[in-house]
Design a protein around this motif. Structure first.
Motif, PDB file in Angstrom:
ATOM      1  N   VAL A  19      29.808  47.648  40.729  1.00 33.14           N
ATOM      2  CA  VAL A  19      28.545  47.962  41.400  1.00 33.14           C
ATOM      3  C   VAL A  19      28.875  48.623  42.725  1.00 33.14           C
ATOM      4  N   LYS A  20      28.450  49.868  42.869  1.00 30.22           N
ATOM      5  CA  LYS A  20      28.810  50.644  44.056  1.00 30.22           C
ATOM      6  C   LYS A  20      27.737  51.677  44.328  1.00 30.22           C
ATOM      7  N   ASP A  21      27.335  51.779  45.599  1.00 31.08           N
ATOM      8  CA  ASP A  21      26.366  52.793  46.035  1.00 31.08           C
ATOM      9  C   ASP A  21      25.076  52.746  45.204  1.00 31.08           C
ATOM     10  N   GLY A  22      24.611  51.549  44.925  1.00 30.53           N
ATOM     11  CA  GLY A  22      23.335  51.388  44.232  1.00 30.53           C
ATOM     12  C   GLY A  22      23.357  51.669  42.752  1.00 30.53           C
ATOM     13  N   ALA A  23      24.555  51.747  42.166  1.00 33.89           N
ATOM     14  CA  ALA A  23      24.660  52.062  40.741  1.00 33.89           C
ATOM     15  C   ALA A  23      25.698  51.187  40.069  1.00 33.89           C
ATOM     16  N   LEU A  24      25.503  50.983  38.765  1.00 34.45           N
ATOM     17  CA  LEU A  24      26.483  50.294  37.940  1.00 34.45           C
ATOM     18  C   LEU A  24      27.347  51.334  37.253  1.00 34.45           C
ATOM     19  N   HIS A  25      28.644  51.268  37.522  1.00 33.69           N
ATOM     20  CA  HIS A  25      29.607  52.177  36.905  1.00 33.69           C
ATOM     21  C   HIS A  25      30.238  51.415  35.741  1.00 33.69           C
ATOM     22  N   GLY A  26      29.745  51.693  34.526  1.00 27.21           N
ATOM     23  CA  GLY A  26      30.095  50.904  33.369  1.00 27.21           C
ATOM     24  C   GLY A  26      31.503  51.131  32.871  1.00 27.21           C
ATOM     25  N   LEU A  27      32.061  50.077  32.274  1.00 27.88           N
ATOM     26  CA  LEU A  27      33.389  50.124  31.684  1.00 27.88           C
ATOM     27  C   LEU A  27      33.298  49.769  30.207  1.00 27.88           C
ATOM     28  N   PRO A  28      34.281  50.142  29.409  1.00 31.19           N
ATOM     29  CA  PRO A  28      34.282  49.721  28.010  1.00 31.19           C
ATOM     30  C   PRO A  28      34.569  48.227  27.858  1.00 31.19           C
ATOM     31  N   ASP A  29      35.156  47.614  28.872  1.00 30.36           N
ATOM     32  CA  ASP A  29      35.448  46.180  28.829  1.00 30.36           C
ATOM     33  C   ASP A  29      34.153  45.399  28.645  1.00 30.36           C
ATOM     34  N   ARG A  30      34.177  44.432  27.748  1.00 30.52           N
ATOM     35  CA  ARG A  30      32.969  43.665  27.449  1.00 30.52           C
ATOM     36  C   ARG A  30      32.948  42.303  28.131  1.00 30.52           C
ATOM     37  N   ARG A  31      34.087  41.853  28.659  1.00 30.69           N
ATOM     38  CA  ARG A  31      34.131  40.534  29.282  1.00 30.69           C
ATOM     39  C   ARG A  31      34.824  40.623  30.634  1.00 30.69           C
ATOM     40  N   LEU A  32      34.120  40.236  31.674  1.00 28.08           N
ATOM     41  CA  LEU A  32      34.716  40.221  33.003  1.00 28.08           C
ATOM     42  C   LEU A  32      35.869  39.230  33.070  1.00 28.08           C
ATOM     43  N   ILE A  33      35.798  38.172  32.275  1.00 28.05           N
ATOM     44  CA  ILE A  33      36.835  37.146  32.287  1.00 28.05           C
ATOM     45  C   ILE A  33      38.212  37.724  31.959  1.00 28.05           C
ATOM     46  N   ASP A  34      38.251  38.851  31.257  1.00 27.50           N
ATOM     47  CA  ASP A  34      39.531  39.436  30.857  1.00 27.50           C
ATOM     48  C   ASP A  34      40.195  40.238  31.969  1.00 27.50           C
ATOM     49  N   VAL A  35      39.488  40.492  33.062  1.00 29.33           N
ATOM     50  CA  VAL A  35      40.052  41.339  34.134  1.00 29.33           C
ATOM     51  C   VAL A  35      39.951  40.659  35.494  1.00 29.33           C
ATOM     52  N   LEU A  36      39.985  39.321  35.518  1.00 28.83           N
ATOM     53  CA  LEU A  36      39.690  38.607  36.752  1.00 28.83           C
ATOM     54  C   LEU A  36      40.851  38.491  37.735  1.00 28.83           C
ATOM     55  N   SER A  37      42.078  38.756  37.318  1.00 25.32           N
ATOM     56  CA  SER A  37      43.172  38.690  38.281  1.00 25.32           C
ATOM     57  C   SER A  37      42.999  39.812  39.299  1.00 25.32           C
ATOM     58  N   PRO A  38      43.489  39.641  40.533  1.00 22.75           N
ATOM     59  CA  PRO A  38      43.309  40.691  41.554  1.00 22.75           C
ATOM     60  C   PRO A  38      43.797  42.059  41.105  1.00 22.75           C
ATOM     61  N   GLU A  39      44.946  42.105  40.413  1.00 29.19           N
ATOM     62  CA  GLU A  39      45.490  43.392  39.983  1.00 29.19           C
ATOM     63  C   GLU A  39      44.573  44.041  38.940  1.00 29.19           C
ATOM     64  N   GLY A 135      28.828  29.746  43.677  1.00 28.96           N
ATOM     65  CA  GLY A 135      29.812  29.553  42.629  1.00 28.96           C
ATOM     66  C   GLY A 135      31.114  30.247  42.995  1.00 28.96           C
ATOM     67  N   ILE A 136      32.199  29.516  42.852  1.00 31.96           N
ATOM     68  CA  ILE A 136      33.549  30.031  43.091  1.00 31.96           C
ATOM     69  C   ILE A 136      34.158  30.309  41.722  1.00 31.96           C
ATOM     70  N   VAL A 137      34.542  31.548  41.458  1.00 33.69           N
ATOM     71  CA  VAL A 137      35.060  31.926  40.142  1.00 33.69           C
ATOM     72  C   VAL A 137      36.577  32.076  40.220  1.00 33.69           C
ATOM     73  N   VAL A 138      37.277  31.350  39.369  1.00 33.37           N
ATOM     74  CA  VAL A 138      38.733  31.366  39.354  1.00 33.37           C
ATOM     75  C   VAL A 138      39.223  32.659  38.695  1.00 33.37           C
ATOM     76  N   GLY A 139      40.215  33.296  39.329  1.00 35.76           N
ATOM     77  CA  GLY A 139      40.785  34.516  38.773  1.00 35.76           C
ATOM     78  C   GLY A 139      42.175  34.349  38.217  1.00 35.76           C
ATOM     79  N   ALA A 140      42.970  33.488  38.846  1.00 33.38           N
ATOM     80  CA  ALA A 140      44.347  33.271  38.419  1.00 33.38           C
ATOM     81  C   ALA A 140      44.536  31.818  38.041  1.00 33.38           C
ATOM     82  N   ALA A 141      45.151  31.582  36.897  1.00 32.86           N
ATOM     83  CA  ALA A 141      45.371  30.228  36.421  1.00 32.86           C
ATOM     84  C   ALA A 141      46.318  29.476  37.349  1.00 32.86           C
ATOM     85  N   GLY A 142      46.232  28.162  37.326  1.00 35.31           N
ATOM     86  CA  GLY A 142      47.144  27.344  38.123  1.00 35.31           C
ATOM     87  C   GLY A 142      46.815  25.882  37.990  1.00 35.31           C
ATOM     88  N   ARG A 143      47.768  25.031  38.313  1.00 35.81           N
ATOM     89  CA  ARG A 143      47.545  23.595  38.301  1.00 35.81           C
ATOM     90  C   ARG A 143      48.259  22.976  39.497  1.00 35.81           C
TER      91      ARG A 143
END
Length: 307
Positions: A19-39, A135-143
């Protein structure tokens, strides 16, 4: 960066967008959970700007929860003012152990809904409430995370509302378990996942200093600040990960900000001035820089008797 999960008008399925400049720039990715690491988030943002599959104005599509099906949802009770006021409303004193343990309960991932989805009163409840949270969303696994560096595992933040049937909750918890059906009807998340670098410094507080508000039928009912959190975000993550694994997409709710629910407000202002939610009420929960959850309360489904 801020990301959303939206229903694409091209194919009717979920997609991830920057989401940038008032618009949604869509991706082919269907799940945000798959790209949650910072990189991966940085790479997704770059791809969304360079080669979006579609660019849509904000407000033109239905937004889902940023992570529509989180692996788990933990909800803490981490704001001291809420604990003190709510305890008094229930005729109790604050247990001293609250200052030693950042307690939480597991709620229902299947009940997660989007930022504008309708929310029904829980069956059999006449004391339906909102809870203004982050809500705090975890991006990188850990214990067994170290509180001093656990925040590096955060992918981002979102608005969270833990809808609560206070009468059901009180009955269940009197039996030594719960909140169970007092809480598992709906948890609203959204509209965006906002990465930590987008939020201001915490200053003297324990979390970024952003304002939080709740409005019912256009009237301001609740107001607080994320920075009033008693426990740090790192401490919440560390406690949640003690002896177990946090996974990408796990959601940790902060618990209710001070005066951020009707249970507290009725104790302060009186039940006649802050009544429980009823079908038709319009509830808006907003957090600076994170956006808002806004919904209309729906009638409760009928109760199916057990006997």
């Amino acid at each position: 960066m801020r990301f959303a999960t939206y229903v694409s008008p091209r194919d009717g399925t979920d997609h991830v967008a920057l989401v940038k400049d008032g618009a949604l720039h869509g991706l082919p990715d269907r799940r945000l959970i798959d790209v949650l690491s910072p990189e991966r988030l940085a790479d997704a943002a770059d791809r969304a700007i360079r080669a979006p599959v579609e660019v849509l104005p904000e407000g033109s599509v239905r937004l889902r929860a940023p992570v529509p099906q989180p692996p788990s949802v933990r909800d803490f009770m981490a704001f001291e003012q809420h604990v003190v006021t709510a305890s008094a409303a229930l005729g109790r004193e604050v247990n001293p152990d609250w200052y030693e343990l950042p307690v939480f309960y597991f709620t229902n991932p299947a009940a997660v809904c989007g930022p504008t989805d309708p929310v029904a009163v829980s069956p059999g409840s006449s004391a339906f409430d909102y809870e203004l949270e982050i809500g705090i969303v975890v991006g990188a696994a850990g214990r067994d995370l170290d509180p001093a560096c656990a925040e590096s595992h955060v992918a981002g933040y979102t608005v969270l509302c833990d809808w609560s049937a206070r009468d059901l909750q009180a009955r269940e918890m009197a039996l030594g378990l719960g909140p169970v059906k007092g809480k598992d009807g709906a948890t609203s998340l959204g509209p965006y996942l906002v990465t930590p670098d987008e939020l201001p410094d915490r200053g003297a507080g324990n979390a970024p200093d952003v304002g939080m508000r709740a409005l019912v039928n256009g009237e301001l009912w609740s107001e607080g600040r994320f920075s009033d959190l008693h426990w740090t975000v790192g401490q919440l993550l560390a406690y949640a990960s003690r002896g177990t694994a946090l996974r990408p997409g796990d959601v940790l709710g902060t618990g209710t900000v001070g005066t951020g629910c009707i249970l507290e407000l009725s104790a302060v202002h009186g039940a006649e001035t802050r009544p429980w939610l009823r079908p038709g009420d319009r509830v808006r929960l907003e957090v600076d820089l994170l956006g808002a959850v806004e919904t209309t309360i729906q009638p409760a489904p009928p109760v199916r008797p057990l006997h």
